[in-house]
Write an enzyme that holds these catalytic residues in place. Sequence first.
Site, mmCIF file in Angstrom:
data_model
loop_
_atom_site.group_PDB
_atom_site.id
_atom_site.type_symbol
_atom_site.label_atom_id
_atom_site.label_comp_id
_atom_site.label_asym_id
_atom_site.label_seq_id
_atom_site.Cartn_x
_atom_site.Cartn_y
_atom_site.Cartn_z
ATOM 1 N N SER A 4 4.829 9.291 7.480
ATOM 2 C CA SER A 4 6.176 8.976 7.944
ATOM 3 C C SER A 4 6.170 7.617 8.626
ATOM 4 O O SER A 4 5.144 7.175 9.160
ATOM 5 C CB SER A 4 6.628 10.046 8.942
ATOM 6 O OG SER A 4 7.714 9.600 9.709
ATOM 7 N N ASP A 17 15.604 8.150 4.432
ATOM 8 C CA ASP A 17 14.550 7.255 3.947
ATOM 9 C C ASP A 17 14.638 6.884 2.468
ATOM 10 O O ASP A 17 14.653 5.710 2.108
ATOM 11 C CB ASP A 17 13.176 7.892 4.199
ATOM 12 C CG ASP A 17 12.835 7.990 5.671
ATOM 13 O OD1 ASP A 17 13.693 7.636 6.505
ATOM 14 O OD2 ASP A 17 11.721 8.435 5.995
#
Length: 554
Positions: free
Chosen positions: A470, A122
């Site tokens: 998330s 990420d």
Amino acid sequence: MNTNSRRITHGFTRSPNRAMLCAMGYDGADFAKPIIGVGSGYSTITPCNAGIQRVVDAAKAMLARHGAMTQVFGIPTISDGISMGTPGMRYSLVSREVIADCIEACACGQSMDGLLVVGGCDKNLPGGMIGLLRANIPGIYLYGGTILPGYWGARELTVVSSFEAVGAMGRQGMSIDAMREVERHACPTTGSCGGMYTANTMSASFEALGMSLLYSSTAPSPGIEGELSISTSARSLINAVRRGIRPRDVVTHRSIRNAMAVVMAVGGSTNAVLHYLAIAAAARSALSLHDVELIRRRVPVICNMKPSGLHSTADLHSAGGVPRVMHELALAGLIDESCLTITGRTIGAELLAAHRKRHGSTVVLPTNMALYRTGRLVVLSGNMSRNGAVAKTSGLSILLHSGTARVFRSEEACVQAILNGCVRIGDVVVLIYLGPKGGPGMPEMLSPTAALVGMGLGQSACLITDGRFSGGTWGLVVGHVSPEAAVGGSIALVRNGDFITVDLRNNSLHLHIDAWSLAARRAAWRLPCTLCVEGLLRKYHDGVGQSHNGAIAA
């Protein structure tokens, strides 16, 4: 082409510098070539990055073939999925800044003429983009690729399936053996987590931003198409070096709007909002939560992607990828086709040349058949979030929720309460002191949100936090509450039993308490003496700003 590197390769006074390069196998004609840095996110920490070495090796060879002196340097990674629910998650957002620092330091410190950044997990993506913008030498972002879906029988799995299985175990809806089968099959290959989670959201948006080549961001990690992207990315980078096209020429207010339009269209991660606020700052451009909300109201969701939908990123690639999404948006006038890309052509010209697959596919819908008429990342404000908050509403059937607050100061206590059945239908879970300073590091709350979904409360209970979520989170969730609790924001003043309303239709987050009582609580508030960090986390805590400005560390 070697405008920067000639500082270390030209002239008799640079003989010692060249001597060092000779030890690396360079000599003679090499010193007239541009130095291209390859920032490698290769790591065996996580499957997201474990397949990157072959990408880096191929890119290095391709760049050399096109006349570059190529230098590889490492950039760190933190696995969000592996650190999730642990103290290590505090380092996740911090690593965005560390990655940007590493890229800037190597590119500028070594007088590089161009940059190719290869990442997977990420924070590799926003960190890499911020680093490219800070260095502001010709550069391109090359994604390491998405993981393929896993299967357990006929059921398609991603890593989020494992998180939700924990919640299902909590309500005795799944056996331990079944949970272990999900665990074993959820992640079958290398590559970044396979839904439209944060890494895939950011990589997809980089195509629209103009800093990654079209059709390069959705290819599965183990695949031939990824190798083609390496070749064309290397060639495009050399062309950018030759023509002097720099990241800040490409990343502008208009191109950032294109990127955010794609984020909305694919039902992307809330983290994209936080990251694009920071990317805009690095580009010396302007983006606010108000801008994000205006984009959301214009752009429909035309992809039914996981976590709340049906499709994986590999499915999107087979359906034509981001070019197909952008083509549909462009037909509706939702893409500024005049924006420059790193290839030197406009995004409109790139779209015209792109091969769009499977027009009959249901993965990407026309805008007049959209899944939702507006984007699902809703900016909220109110007496709980004076500077704003971000809600993700994909997959929700309710847009108004009022309930009683259940306040927690730790993720662990919150998850345990959910799994023990202490959180019930209608409750509003409030997780505080998890913002940029309070975490510190603004950790992601996938474990509690997945527990809510697994316990069957995804549509009937709400979770609010000054932390993050998330990209795998779905359900009724509100994050990025600003000001955060650690600086005395109103979220710190919420008490058990308070009544809270989340009104997604009217962009409101409201604590039902009169102004006098709220002021009295504020006057009595003191920061709890629970923060005890040192080293990197202390440096981050002392320098980081609030989430409505991108949580940028000074």
